[in-house]
Design an enzyme around this catalytic site. Structure first.
Site, PDB file in Angstrom:
ATOM      1  N   ASN A 154     -34.597  47.324   1.800  1.00  0.00           N
ATOM      2  CA  ASN A 154     -33.570  46.578   2.533  1.00  0.00           C
ATOM      3  C   ASN A 154     -34.304  45.520   3.337  1.00  0.00           C
ATOM      4  OD1 ASN A 154     -31.297  45.698   3.889  1.00  0.00           O
ATOM      5  ND2 ASN A 154     -31.442  47.259   5.481  1.00  0.00           N
ATOM      6  N   GLY A 155     -33.839  44.268   3.266  1.00  0.00           N
ATOM      7  CA  GLY A 155     -34.488  43.195   4.014  1.00  0.00           C
ATOM      8  C   GLY A 155     -34.760  42.018   3.098  1.00  0.00           C
ATOM      9  N   CYS A 211     -27.880  45.839   2.559  1.00  0.00           N
ATOM     10  CA  CYS A 211     -28.261  46.957   1.680  1.00  0.00           C
ATOM     11  C   CYS A 211     -28.323  48.263   2.471  1.00  0.00           C
ATOM     12  CB  CYS A 211     -29.647  46.694   1.105  1.00  0.00           C
ATOM     13  SG  CYS A 211     -29.770  45.134   0.246  1.00  0.00           S
ATOM     14  N   LYS A 270     -10.568  37.702  12.479  1.00  0.00           N
ATOM     15  CA  LYS A 270     -10.046  38.963  11.920  1.00  0.00           C
ATOM     16  C   LYS A 270      -9.194  38.687  10.690  1.00  0.00           C
ATOM     17  CE  LYS A 270     -12.113  41.522  13.248  1.00  0.00           C
ATOM     18  NZ  LYS A 270     -13.127  40.867  13.881  1.00  0.00           N
ATOM     19  N   ARG A 314     -21.614  49.072   4.851  1.00  0.00           N
ATOM     20  CA  ARG A 314     -22.599  47.998   5.070  1.00  0.00           C
ATOM     21  C   ARG A 314     -22.376  46.842   4.108  1.00  0.00           C
ATOM     22  NH1 ARG A 314     -27.004  49.776   7.988  1.00  0.00           N
ATOM     23  NH2 ARG A 314     -28.481  48.432   6.937  1.00  0.00           N
ATOM     24  N   GLU A 348     -11.356  37.348   7.680  1.00  0.00           N
ATOM     25  CA  GLU A 348     -12.357  38.207   7.032  1.00  0.00           C
ATOM     26  C   GLU A 348     -11.741  39.371   6.267  1.00  0.00           C
ATOM     27  OE1 GLU A 348     -15.148  40.311   9.517  1.00  0.00           O
ATOM     28  OE2 GLU A 348     -13.791  40.307  11.187  1.00  0.00           O
ATOM     29  N   GLU A 374     -11.345  34.833  17.759  1.00  0.00           N
ATOM     30  CA  GLU A 374     -11.532  36.191  17.231  1.00  0.00           C
ATOM     31  C   GLU A 374     -10.319  36.620  16.414  1.00  0.00           C
ATOM     32  OE1 GLU A 374     -13.871  38.029  16.668  1.00  0.00           O
ATOM     33  OE2 GLU A 374     -12.936  39.975  16.307  1.00  0.00           O
ATOM     34  N   TRP A 415     -26.801  44.539  -1.380  1.00  0.00           N
ATOM     35  CA  TRP A 415     -25.986  43.360  -1.011  1.00  0.00           C
ATOM     36  C   TRP A 415     -26.829  42.171  -1.441  1.00  0.00           C
ATOM     37  CZ3 TRP A 415     -26.269  39.279   2.715  1.00  0.00           C
ATOM     38  CH2 TRP A 415     -25.048  38.638   2.966  1.00  0.00           C
ATOM     39  N   HIS A 459      -5.869  16.071  19.103  1.00  0.00           N
ATOM     40  CA  HIS A 459      -7.041  15.229  18.752  1.00  0.00           C
ATOM     41  C   HIS A 459      -7.399  15.367  17.283  1.00  0.00           C
ATOM     42  CE1 HIS A 459      -7.633  14.213  22.952  1.00  0.00           C
ATOM     43  NE2 HIS A 459      -7.459  15.495  23.239  1.00  0.00           N
ATOM     44  N   LYS A 514     -21.546  45.014   7.168  1.00  0.00           N
ATOM     45  CA  LYS A 514     -21.306  45.447   8.553  1.00  0.00           C
ATOM     46  C   LYS A 514     -22.442  45.005   9.459  1.00  0.00           C
ATOM     47  CE  LYS A 514     -19.137  47.488  11.863  1.00  0.00           C
ATOM     48  NZ  LYS A 514     -17.921  46.856  12.401  1.00  0.00           N
TER      49      LYS A 514
HETATM   50  C1  AGP Z   1     -16.889  40.857  12.752  1.00  0.00           C
HETATM   51  O1  AGP Z   1     -15.646  41.443  12.351  1.00  0.00           O
HETATM   52  C2  AGP Z   1     -17.875  40.805  11.631  1.00  0.00           C
HETATM   53  N1  AGP Z   1     -18.069  42.090  11.076  1.00  0.00           N
HETATM   54  C3  AGP Z   1     -19.144  40.039  11.989  1.00  0.00           C
HETATM   55  O2  AGP Z   1     -18.777  38.758  12.430  1.00  0.00           O
HETATM   56  C4  AGP Z   1     -20.024  40.664  13.088  1.00  0.00           C
HETATM   57  O3  AGP Z   1     -19.393  40.564  14.342  1.00  0.00           O
HETATM   58  C5  AGP Z   1     -21.339  39.864  13.141  1.00  0.00           C
HETATM   59  O4  AGP Z   1     -21.984  40.009  11.902  1.00  0.00           O
HETATM   60  C6  AGP Z   1     -22.277  40.324  14.262  1.00  0.00           C
HETATM   61  O5  AGP Z   1     -22.627  41.661  14.056  1.00  0.00           O
HETATM   62  P1  AGP Z   1     -23.307  42.454  15.290  1.00  0.00           P
HETATM   63  O6  AGP Z   1     -22.289  42.505  16.369  1.00  0.00           O
HETATM   64  O7  AGP Z   1     -23.631  43.806  14.729  1.00  0.00           O
HETATM   65  O8  AGP Z   1     -24.525  41.682  15.703  1.00  0.00           O
END
Ligand code: AGP
Length: 614
Positions: free
Chosen positions: A103-104, A2, A491, A27, A494, A487, A77, A510, A609
């Site tokens: 938020n939270g 949020c 990418k 966010r 996501e 990674e 969110w 395996h 984010k």
């Molecule tokens: C990565 O592309 C994502 N946005 C997500 O996995 C992110 O890396 C993860 O939420 C950790 O966030 P942070 O690095 O702000 O702790």
């Protein structure tokens, strides 16, 4: 997660709130709303989906709200309750005079809901937040003082919150408070801004104050009064925000993600500035408080992170063990916090987080700190909650990263680990001087190698078009590039929603090899070095099962042309630095596939984010 905004001053508030929420869209959210103090009442407007829907809702109420100069806003969110109008913030008490955004997560909201319902409160939404609105209103009914009502209410709340509260009895007062969720106050001339993050206020002011946990700020256009949870007034730490509004523009790129990928050469240069002047000079990490004594007493290092930061942590493990000879464990924060960990005063705990606010990592760090560990934080936000917990800090200085998909911050985190590992090796004298000088020289060449990759993306774009409609994808690598495979797959997952998986190449036989056929592309991260031949064999095994083969490589081996359908070539680089080079084409591949598919590249569905809830 949020996003919260608030404003009190002498200017029309509606556009200030909406523009602020727009700057927080990265966010992640699925509904929005604002509340405006008008002459006789507080008017609340909400909308499902994107902010444009809220703007359209407000269009038919312009005459009612155009004179308002105080208000709060929120993008939600969804955590408790679906992304519906009823669950969207702001939330109010039953009479509508007390209004707030949050938020939270309120962990004891069910108990609060039961207690407040028994007192006659009527709940209309499924959210945890509504319980806070009723709770603050119930306190206000007794105190007739909004600040005191918030102070008393927050003593009964368990969990994480950033709150911005207003009441119809106050024509120009906001009360804000936070615990384990970010909140800052922007300071203008006769006006104040409240926000979850810098982008929402940076175009108005660079003067700001970050609230610490359990602090309560009472804000009017004339002044801000800060108190602690016991009501004692506190001094205010005003900071100048180190960012420029230009960081929040796409600078001509179609998406923030593409802009941020192309910023990486400068990001690498920036993180080296002030830390590595020349190959024959020592690494300077002014905020790292580790010395010969502390390193001698270390019996292990634990690196804790989530998502992309976890992948950077995995590369960090290879580097620290290679250069320093200290055992390193890497663990997802969400796993670490729920098990009996062997963490003590002889453990160096490294938290890695772009935002510095990820709830799981923040909780893990606090747990480790309570066990006496030295806490070292690698983050892009030295203004974050995690940075404030740190005994040692390595800011990665990548600039604000707006796109939800982490790119430049990942590269910056890798650079932070190279610097930290070599810094510790210099203290321990565990790497001979000629090797150290050569490693530093190689590190200083990385920006121009990334520039080289970015100067010609034709092959990557061709590859993206060829595989954009695949449903599954396997990325394989060995050694220090196994995290690169993870990674690269993350990418693609996501932002394009394709089912991409990263595997250690040796694991294919395996089990996963059973999935291979002509519908399954396999991308081999085939970098020159100690595992090249092994990975080449694994790639031949995959090809023998008719998989569609792609190589990302710095090898000029002619036989690759027969084995691979596509070859994405990158500049040569020492094996230990290859994760920095190999990641850039994988970011571009994911970007061009998602862009080709017409996906919401910067704000993928369901993602946030900064995940500030556990
Ligand atoms: C990565 O592309 C994502 N946005 C997500 O996995 C992110 O890396 C993860 O939420 C950790 O966030 P942070 O690095 O702000 O702790």
């Amino acid at each position: 997660m949020c996003g919260i905004v608030g404003y009190v001053g002498d200017r029309p508030v509606v556009d200030i709130l909406l523009d602020g929420l727009e700057q927080l869209e990265y966010r992640g959210y699925d509904s929005s709303g604002i509340a405006l103090k008008c002459a006789d009442d507080i008017k609340v407007y909400k909308a499902e989906g994107k902010l444009i829907n809220l703007r359209n809702t407000l269009k038919s109420h312009v005459s009612e709200v155009s004179s308002s100069t105080m208000g709060i806003g929120h993008i939600r969110w969804a955590t408790h309750g679906a992304p519906t109008l009823l669950n969207a913030h702001p939330h109010t008490c039953n009479c509508g005079n007390l209004v707030l955004v949050h938020n939270g997560i309120i962990e004891n909201y069910k108990e609060l809901r039961e207690k407040l319902t028994a007192q006659g409160c009527v709940f209309r939404s499924q959210t945890d937040t509504e319980a806070v609105a009723h709770l603050v209103a119930s306190k206000y009914a007794k105190t007739k003082d909004l600040t005191e009502a918030v102070r008393l209410a927050t003593q009964e709340i368990e969990g994480a919150y950033a709150l911005c509260v207003m009441h119809n009895d106050y024509k120009n007062t906001l009360v804000v408070t936070k615990r384990n969720a970010p909140l800052l106050v922007g300071i203008g001339e006769g006006e104040f801004y409240v926000a979850s993050d810098v982008p929402a206020i940076i175009k108005h002011t660079k003067k700001a104050m970050y609230l610490n946990d359990n602090q309560i700020a009472t804000i009017t256009p004339e002044k801000l009064v800060l108190i602690d949870k016991d009501g004692n007034e506190l001094p205010q730490k005003i900071e100048v925000l180190p960012w420029e509004p230009v960081a929040l523009s796409k600078m001509g790129y179609k998406h923030f993600m593409l802009k941020e990928i192309h910023e990486q050469p400068d990001v690498v240069r920036n993180i080296l500035v002030g830390k590595l002047h020349a190959p024959d000079e020592p690494i300077v990490l002014n905020e790292v408080k580790l010395n010969k004594e502390t390193l001698k007493n270390l019996n292990r290092i634990q690196i804790i992170a989530c998502g992309t930061s976890l992948h950077a942590a995995m590369v960090g493990k290879y580097l620290i063990e290679n250069f320093c000879g200290i055992a390193v464990d890497v663990e997802a924060s969400s796993e670490y916090i729920y098990r009996k960990t062997v963490t003590d005063a002889h453990t160096l705990v490294i938290g890695v987080s772009q935002s510095g606010e990820t709830a799981d990592t923040l909780t893990a760090i606090k747990q480790a700190k309570a066990k006496g560990s030295h806490i070292l934080i690698i983050t892009n936000r030295p203004d974050s909650a995690m940075a404030r917990e740190a005994d040692s800090l390595v800011p990665v200085n990548a600039g604000i990263e707006v796109s939800v998909a982490a790119t430049k911050s990942y590269t910056a985190q890798l650079m932070a680990f190279y610097l930290l590992a070599l810094y510790m090796a210099e203290i321990k004298e565990s790497v001979d001087v000629p090797t150290m000088t050569s490693l530093k020289a190689e590190m200083m060449l990385l920006p121009q190698k990334i520039d080289q990759i970015l100067s010609n993306t034709d092959e990557v774009q061709k590859c993206a078009r060829a595989y954009a409609n695949t449903k599954d994808f396997i990325y394989v690598a060995r050694g220090i590039n196994f995290p690169t495979a993870l990674e690269g797959a993350l990418k693609l997952k996501e932002i394009s929603y394709i089912n991409a998986t990263g595997y250690p190449a040796g694991e294919l036989k395996h089990g996963p090899i059973a999935m291979l056929d002509e519908t399954m592309p396999v991308l081999s991260i085939l970098m020159n070095g100690s595992v090249y031949e092994k990975l080449l064999s694994n790639s031949e095994e995959a090809k023998a099962r008719n998989a569609r083969m792609i190589a990302l490589t710095n090898s000029n081996d002619e036989k690759l042309n027969d084995l691979f359908e596509h070859i994405i070539r990158v500049p040569d680089v020492q094996e230990l630095f290859s994760p920095v080079i190999a990641m850039v084409p994988l970011q571009l591949l994911a970007y061009y596939i998602a862009e080709f598919l017409g996906k919401d590249v910067d704000q993928p569905r369901n993602l946030a984010k900064s995940v500030t809830v556990e």
